[in-house]
Scaffold this active site. Sequence first.
Site, mmCIF file in Angstrom:
data_model
loop_
_atom_site.group_PDB
_atom_site.id
_atom_site.type_symbol
_atom_site.label_atom_id
_atom_site.label_comp_id
_atom_site.label_asym_id
_atom_site.label_seq_id
_atom_site.Cartn_x
_atom_site.Cartn_y
_atom_site.Cartn_z
ATOM 1 N N CYS A 110 -14.779 -0.532 -2.524
ATOM 2 C CA CYS A 110 -14.409 -1.589 -3.465
ATOM 3 C C CYS A 110 -15.562 -2.560 -3.707
ATOM 4 C CB CYS A 110 -13.170 -2.341 -2.996
ATOM 5 S SG CYS A 110 -13.244 -2.873 -1.294
ATOM 6 N N ARG A 120 0.822 -1.212 0.000
ATOM 7 C CA ARG A 120 0.000 0.000 0.000
ATOM 8 C C ARG A 120 0.860 1.268 0.000
ATOM 9 N NH1 ARG A 120 -5.448 -0.059 0.905
ATOM 10 N NH2 ARG A 120 -6.367 -2.100 1.339
ATOM 11 N N ASP A 166 -12.190 7.094 -11.512
ATOM 12 C CA ASP A 166 -12.476 8.490 -11.183
ATOM 13 C C ASP A 166 -11.377 9.378 -11.767
ATOM 14 O OD1 ASP A 166 -13.764 10.634 -10.050
ATOM 15 O OD2 ASP A 166 -12.660 10.494 -8.166
ATOM 16 N N GLU A 194 -10.132 -1.125 -5.689
ATOM 17 C CA GLU A 194 -9.402 -0.333 -4.703
ATOM 18 C C GLU A 194 -7.996 -0.015 -5.206
ATOM 19 O OE1 GLU A 194 -8.313 -0.364 0.074
ATOM 20 O OE2 GLU A 194 -8.966 -2.214 -0.900
ATOM 21 N N GLU A 237 -2.050 -8.639 3.520
ATOM 22 C CA GLU A 237 -3.507 -8.617 3.720
ATOM 23 C C GLU A 237 -4.119 -9.855 3.103
ATOM 24 O OE1 GLU A 237 -5.343 -5.012 2.395
ATOM 25 O OE2 GLU A 237 -3.638 -3.776 3.020
ATOM 26 N N HIS A 243 -17.451 0.528 2.114
ATOM 27 C CA HIS A 243 -16.424 -0.255 1.434
ATOM 28 C C HIS A 243 -16.570 0.066 -0.057
ATOM 29 C CE1 HIS A 243 -15.124 -2.617 4.856
ATOM 30 N NE2 HIS A 243 -16.387 -2.904 5.160
#
Length: 837
Positions: free
Chosen positions: A805, A491, A592, A535, A524, A803
């Site tokens: 995603c 991340r 986006d 995501e 994760e 959430h």
Amino acid sequence: MKAQKNRATAKLLIERYFRQLTEGCGNGNCTNEFCASCCDFQPLDNNSAAAKALELFKINAKLCDYHPSITASADGSTQEDSKMSDKDPGFTKEDFSEVHHLTENTICTILSFCEEEGDYSALVRVIGRVFSNAEALMKSFRKDESNSTDNLESCKPADMKKDEKQSERSSEKTGASSAASLPGEALNEVFDACEVTVDIGAVRRVYDRLLSIDQLQGALVNALIYLTPNVELDLEYLDVYETNPDYLNIFIIVMENSNLHSPEYLEVALPQFCKAMSKLPVTALARLTKLWSKYDLPHIRRMMETFQQLITFTVVSNEYDGENLVNDDETVVAATQCLQVVFFASILGGDVDIEHNEEDEEDSDSDELTLHELLGEERLYKKGPRINPLEKELGVRPMDSIKPLIPFEDFINESLNDVIEMDKDFTFFKVNAETKFSFQTCPFILSVITKNQGLYYDNRIRMYSERRLTALFSMVQGQQPNPYLKLKVRRDHIIDDALVRLEMISMENPSDLKKQLYVEFEGEQGVDEGGVSKEFFQLVLEEIFNPDIGMFTYDNDTKLFWFNSSSLETEAQYTLIGIVLGLAIYNNCILDVHFPMVVYRKLMGKKGTYLDLSDSHPVLYQSLKGVLEYMGNVEEDMMMTFQISHTDLFGNPVIYDLKEQGDQIPVTKENRQEFVDLYADYILNKSVERQFKAFKKGFLMVTNESPLKYLFRPEEVELLICGSRKLDFEALEKTTEYDGGYSKDSQIIKDFWEVVHSFGEEQKRLFLQFTTGTDRAPVGGLGKLKMIIAKNGSDTDRLPTSHTCFNALLLPEYSSKEKLRERLLKAITYAKGFGML
């Protein structure tokens, strides 16, 4: 189906030869040795004629046009026409049987006679005879005929003359100059460039008069019904257009009939006419397109509506399913192919830019066989873009259109889109194009939703194929198969990790980019079923479009990003964002991103021009527009040269010569257009050439073999990537699912939707951004979103969370509607950085 059609056509053709051998064509001067009307012909019995007909069919022997000796009169009875007299080449008012083609004068003479007699049967017979005979119609209304309009004026009713004079006075006042208002000679000059021999002005004047007479409607309909099957056979088997290009006159004359869309024609006559027109060779269709592109808007719109009405009428009158496909409906297919001519005429007749094309990336062709070819899948994965034959003949593409005569949206037929089985249509498009018609070959008639479905099938099949090839390759190599495009990222280093991995893939095995994306965040747990990928896209975009990185500049007024020409980032970074956009389309994910339309035009192969600045650089556009429209002395008052300067992102001045020694060349009234064009070219193309080229390279790595460029226009590509700005929350409510104890009948859910529906436009966008990660709807609208509202505990002061995603909203069961509204508004207004998981 194709074989059955060919057999039926052959049967019709053999029957036509048989009729010619036994009955003749009715022309007393016929010279065809294979026709019973020829004076040298030896009569045959029926058996001999049948055998001879089969023989003539095999050698494509000459077929005569039919000259009927009996025609229908106004009351439905039949009368025999006299044979042409060798001694008297003219005709008397009582006998018009010698009229074998029409002129404006001829129509006027017959009209005058009929009106004097109070009986239109003579005109009905002549119209029936000429309009049902290809050769006669082809020779009618020629420019080289001497056409005085005096007779026509004299035979017009007084009220029509009065209306026309009023119309002329109105045109003089308004300065109208459309093709329809031009006098005959000027009108023909407009159409001369198309090299047609029809006097279109005369045809229009004649139709205006004929269509006002009720008794003639049936004659025109019946004549067209009789004419078109023979024309279709002539075009399909006898190549009549190649030997006589004036054969096109038939279609020009028939299409000037403004009643073609009426119910009398829709049942039989117009379907048959469309089938005949669809048999025209591409060179003829191109000539027709060029001619119609010179028509004024009412005429071209009428033709578009005629074909659309036939498609809609046929579709709603029939039932289609997986067995009975609309692709097999000859009327719908033929009308769609005819509509394509109007579509390209609308483009040619509007504002077009056939220049300013980006250079296509050259693919390195290898002589080695690919795995697809070894497995016999080369038809499914043809290299190189698909090219529309009419588009190629005309040298113009839909993406070359700046503004068509008729908006693109008007060519979409919703009734047809509702019944197309896109899985079957896709197969025809990719595999059976030679034997089966696919509506994707005429993408203008399809909505973005339908085309996106076709693109989805293409992407999925490609993914499964890559997965299968990987398994096969792994068996041969003895390695572990890797069926997905796997990205394992951290991340806090998402750009670096994604960049390194995608760069390695693009260099070692770029076809891996066409596998299904599978993202894993290091440390994760979670299976990527689409949510993790979404995501990943959101995080990558957020970092890449961060102004601090400096890859893109942001305009606060337009709220759009543009490439930073002074960026210090490597080309690989821009390639990455191009790959990300391509992967989003490929994996059906909305992003986006906020680019001006010129970015999508450039991705589709067009260079940016002055007009594109209105969207991307509105302030500069207004300044340059002011230069073009300035009425004073440009050189003395503005004191500009062909050297420009602007400030980069870091505040440093950048000076650039638009032409060699630009500082020595003043901008004048004469060269200001060149100055504006060069300025726009620099801003939109040259100054960002390095960055955009890398960006486009990444995009094409994923989409180069997809039908994207063929099916979609630039504005539709933006819709695929970014979604639609039209938000239908009623549709969203209908498709939303509930979890954790909520249902659509729960009181808080009822309160929730009342609150959301009461929001203003900006608040709705904030809510959508909070819940899904983007403030736009996917292709097909919010109903395609599949939002989930899950219970997140009982009454509390905590804010709702989401959430993004999974498009999931976690909503506590608040005690009142007022509290729900207050908590939700606070969450969506201050959500940046928290609350969104």
